[in-house]
Write a protein that holds these residues in place. Structure first.
Motif, mmCIF file in Angstrom:
data_model
loop_
_atom_site.group_PDB
_atom_site.id
_atom_site.type_symbol
_atom_site.label_atom_id
_atom_site.label_comp_id
_atom_site.label_asym_id
_atom_site.label_seq_id
_atom_site.Cartn_x
_atom_site.Cartn_y
_atom_site.Cartn_z
ATOM 1 N N LEU A 59 -1.810 -2.904 14.036
ATOM 2 C CA LEU A 59 -2.047 -4.351 13.991
ATOM 3 C C LEU A 59 -1.438 -4.986 12.751
ATOM 4 N N SER A 60 -1.145 -4.173 11.751
ATOM 5 C CA SER A 60 -0.479 -4.689 10.553
ATOM 6 C C SER A 60 0.847 -3.964 10.362
ATOM 7 N N LYS A 61 1.747 -4.544 9.576
ATOM 8 C CA LYS A 61 3.096 -3.978 9.430
ATOM 9 C C LYS A 61 3.165 -2.867 8.384
ATOM 10 N N ARG A 62 2.168 -2.787 7.504
ATOM 11 C CA ARG A 62 2.068 -1.727 6.498
ATOM 12 C C ARG A 62 3.331 -1.554 5.650
ATOM 13 N N PRO A 63 3.815 -2.584 5.000
ATOM 14 C CA PRO A 63 5.022 -2.436 4.177
ATOM 15 C C PRO A 63 4.795 -1.526 2.986
ATOM 16 N N ILE A 64 5.857 -0.879 2.557
ATOM 17 C CA ILE A 64 5.802 -0.031 1.363
ATOM 18 C C ILE A 64 5.679 -0.920 0.133
ATOM 19 N N SER A 65 4.873 -0.525 -0.815
ATOM 20 C CA SER A 65 4.686 -1.327 -2.028
ATOM 21 C C SER A 65 5.948 -1.301 -2.891
ATOM 22 N N ILE A 66 6.057 -2.287 -3.770
ATOM 23 C CA ILE A 66 7.209 -2.353 -4.675
ATOM 24 C C ILE A 66 7.272 -1.105 -5.550
ATOM 25 N N THR A 80 18.665 2.419 0.450
ATOM 26 C CA THR A 80 18.946 0.985 0.383
ATOM 27 C C THR A 80 17.680 0.166 0.564
ATOM 28 N N ASP A 81 17.740 -1.083 0.114
ATOM 29 C CA ASP A 81 16.615 -1.995 0.306
ATOM 30 C C ASP A 81 16.351 -2.221 1.791
ATOM 31 N N GLU A 82 17.408 -2.202 2.589
ATOM 32 C CA GLU A 82 17.251 -2.410 4.030
ATOM 33 C C GLU A 82 16.401 -1.306 4.648
ATOM 34 N N VAL A 83 16.693 -0.058 4.288
ATOM 35 C CA VAL A 83 15.905 1.065 4.809
ATOM 36 C C VAL A 83 14.458 0.977 4.343
ATOM 37 N N LEU A 84 14.273 0.736 3.052
ATOM 38 C CA LEU A 84 12.927 0.700 2.496
ATOM 39 C C LEU A 84 12.109 -0.458 3.044
ATOM 40 N N SER A 85 12.767 -1.532 3.419
ATOM 41 C CA SER A 85 12.050 -2.685 3.970
ATOM 42 C C SER A 85 11.577 -2.439 5.401
ATOM 43 N N LYS A 86 12.189 -1.464 6.070
ATOM 44 C CA LYS A 86 11.812 -1.175 7.456
ATOM 45 C C LYS A 86 10.774 -0.053 7.573
ATOM 46 N N LEU A 87 10.718 0.816 6.578
ATOM 47 C CA LEU A 87 9.754 1.910 6.629
ATOM 48 C C LEU A 87 8.328 1.383 6.471
ATOM 49 N N GLN A 88 7.380 2.068 7.108
ATOM 50 C CA GLN A 88 5.985 1.645 7.075
ATOM 51 C C GLN A 88 5.092 2.772 6.561
ATOM 52 N N LEU A 89 3.973 2.397 5.968
ATOM 53 C CA LEU A 89 3.009 3.379 5.503
ATOM 54 C C LEU A 89 2.286 4.009 6.690
ATOM 55 N N ALA A 90 1.793 5.235 6.509
ATOM 56 C CA ALA A 90 1.165 5.965 7.605
ATOM 57 C C ALA A 90 0.039 6.837 7.089
ATOM 58 N N VAL A 91 -0.812 7.273 8.002
ATOM 59 C CA VAL A 91 -1.776 8.332 7.716
ATOM 60 C C VAL A 91 -1.395 9.512 8.615
ATOM 61 N N PRO A 92 -1.545 10.748 8.125
ATOM 62 C CA PRO A 92 -1.040 11.899 8.876
ATOM 63 C C PRO A 92 -1.864 12.232 10.120
ATOM 64 N N ALA A 93 -1.187 12.250 11.260
ATOM 65 C CA ALA A 93 -1.813 12.602 12.536
ATOM 66 C C ALA A 93 -0.814 13.429 13.337
ATOM 67 N N VAL A 94 -1.287 14.516 13.934
ATOM 68 C CA VAL A 94 -0.415 15.447 14.645
ATOM 69 C C VAL A 94 -0.959 15.704 16.048
ATOM 70 N N ALA A 95 -0.118 15.482 17.057
ATOM 71 C CA ALA A 95 -0.493 15.789 18.440
ATOM 72 C C ALA A 95 -0.083 17.233 18.735
ATOM 73 N N LEU A 96 -1.034 18.127 18.855
ATOM 74 C CA LEU A 96 -0.730 19.543 19.071
ATOM 75 C C LEU A 96 0.031 19.807 20.374
ATOM 76 N N PRO A 97 -0.150 19.004 21.438
ATOM 77 C CA PRO A 97 0.630 19.248 22.650
ATOM 78 C C PRO A 97 2.131 19.035 22.471
ATOM 79 N N SER A 98 2.531 18.383 21.394
ATOM 80 C CA SER A 98 3.952 18.072 21.208
ATOM 81 C C SER A 98 4.780 19.286 20.814
ATOM 82 N N PHE A 99 4.120 20.394 20.439
ATOM 83 C CA PHE A 99 4.849 21.597 20.043
ATOM 84 C C PHE A 99 5.235 22.412 21.274
ATOM 85 N N SER A 100 6.188 21.896 22.027
ATOM 86 C CA SER A 100 6.518 22.521 23.318
ATOM 87 C C SER A 100 7.046 23.945 23.165
ATOM 88 N N GLY A 101 7.846 24.192 22.130
ATOM 89 C CA GLY A 101 8.375 25.538 21.923
ATOM 90 C C GLY A 101 7.270 26.536 21.611
#
Length: 206
Positions: A59-66, A80-101
């Motif tokens: 619900l929020s964009k979670r921008p990286i702090s200065i 670049t500033d362009e890359v850093l402006s697009k990245l968002q903050l996250a909390v770690p979450a892992v879907a175990l079914p995604s490890f297909s191998g």
């Protein structure tokens, strides 16, 4: 929470368990833990959905702090500033079914019921929460994962249907959506985990 109950009055019976799950996951994150999710079929898709809400803006964009941008630029001036402006903050979450191998190999070579349990052997760490989604509460690989998680000293949160099944007996917290038929249970799971993701985001990102 109030809005959830207004929209889905039947979920009033789950209110306390939903709040406990939210508080437990938030405490895990505050102590350096992560969320490890497992489920099958539609519940597998729900695991991926939850990861999508937690690992990027919901619900929020979670921008990286200065200050973090400056830190990252010091480590790598090529950022670049362009890359850093697009990245968002996250909390770690892992879907175990995604490890297909890993999952297909362990299923073929060892035991299909233990695919998620095996992932926990590699990823489970102190303060982590294992989130098991099963409409019946009896999915064998989720039950096995919950048992192994408890053996590792991890906290288990289950999201199930009305009866809770075997997961209700194992989990520290079991949210039992008050329906029996699979599709009806799944229809209630989505607003429940959306609220959980909203509350986590509000706690850490405002």
């Amino acid at each position: 929470m109030e809005n959830l109950i207004i929209r889905y009055p039947c979920l009033a019976v789950c209110k306390d368990d939903i709040r406990k799950a939210i508080d437990t996951i938030i405490d895990s994150y505050k102590n350096g833990g992560k969320l490890l999710l497992c489920g099958n079929g539609g519940s597998c898709a729900d695991c991926e959905h939850i990861v999508g809400e937690l690992m990027k803006g919901f619900l929020s964009k979670r921008p990286i702090s200065i200050s973090q941008k400056l830190y990252m630029k010091r480590n790598n001036p090529n950022l670049t500033d362009e890359v850093l402006s697009k990245l968002q903050l996250a909390v770690p979450a892992v879907a175990l079914p995604s490890f297909s191998g890993l999952n297909s190999a362990f299923c073929n070579d060892v035991d299909a019921e233990l695919i998620y349990a095996q992932s926990l052997m590699g990823l489970g760490a102190k303060c982590d929460v294992v989130f098991c989604i099963s409409t019946s509460g009896n999915s064998k690989n989720c039950v096995a994962a919950a048992n192994v998680a408890k053996g590792l000293g991890l906290t288990v949160v289950a999201l199930t249907g009305q009866t809770g099944g075997k997961l209700k007996e194992i989990a520290d917290i079991c949210i039992c959506a008050p329906e029996i038929e699979t599709y009806k249970v799944q229809e209630l799971h989505l607003p429940i985990y959306h609220l959980i993701c909203m509350e986590i985001e509000k706690e850490f990102f405002g």
